[in-house]
Write a protein that holds these residues in place. Sequence first.
Motif, short mmCIF file in Angstrom:
data_model
loop_
_atom_site.label_atom_id
_atom_site.label_comp_id
_atom_site.label_asym_id
_atom_site.label_seq_id
_atom_site.Cartn_x
_atom_site.Cartn_y
_atom_site.Cartn_z
N LYS A 65 0.84 -1.20 0.00
CA LYS A 65 0.00 0.00 0.00
C LYS A 65 0.87 1.25 0.00
N ARG A 66 1.89 1.26 0.84
CA ARG A 66 2.82 2.40 0.88
C ARG A 66 3.50 2.58 -0.47
N GLY A 67 3.85 1.47 -1.08
CA GLY A 67 4.51 1.52 -2.38
C GLY A 67 3.62 2.14 -3.44
N ILE A 68 2.35 1.81 -3.43
CA ILE A 68 1.41 2.36 -4.40
C ILE A 68 1.31 3.88 -4.22
N ILE A 69 1.25 4.32 -2.96
CA ILE A 69 1.16 5.77 -2.68
C ILE A 69 2.40 6.49 -3.20
#
Length: 243
Positions: A65-69
Amino acid sequence: MLDEIRGFAILCMIVHHAFLDVGDVLGLNWGYKVFDALCLVQPIFWAAFIIISGICSRLSRNTVKRGIIVAVCGGVITLVTAVIMPLMGFEGAEIYFGILHCLGLCMIITGLLMPLIKKINYKAGAAVCAVLFFIFYGIDGGSLLFGLVKLPEALYSSNITAPIGFHTQSFYSADYFPLLPWIFMFIFGAFIGKPATEEKLPEAMYKRHSKLLCTVGKNSLWIYLAHQPVIYGIFFIISLFIY
């Protein structure tokens, strides 16, 4: 202390970019000279930032999720630098695959591989990643092992593969961090992050030494996104009074 190191690395990057703006915006040649001189030590701060990001991926509950952001933020930077700024007359600052693009994809890939990473001996995994990083370092220049092994020119016939590290000679990105070799440095951090999850790092690593650096480190993404427009704007206002 991890946030403090990350904060220090971000501040060093900001100072480095500021000297480039001194040349670009104020037209002062010494800005370029200082910027070029600092390029010699810049990889140290890149490495610190990427390794710590890798360590934090081991500590995060949702790395994907952090990577997508982060990847989306990288896309916004591309939109601004490659589309909006040229329309305003500012060219030469296009970023097609910079540090945020790279970190975002590294987080996503590492997050998906985390179950496997956790099964591998962290010392062996870290050693392999370190070796692979040095093997692939300079791949965007057409070689492996620091120029010892030349790669086929056919690999560099398209810019579609620029995110991996293969691109034509005409490709340009003001900030460029291809997945190869940087993903190995990121996963290196994920491996050495194991002692951090078990609180086995040196005691000093768990103490806060600088509130400022800690705050910068915790908000590194947003500070990185904002720093260039802010610095550019400040120097632009200064230029109005100088010229």
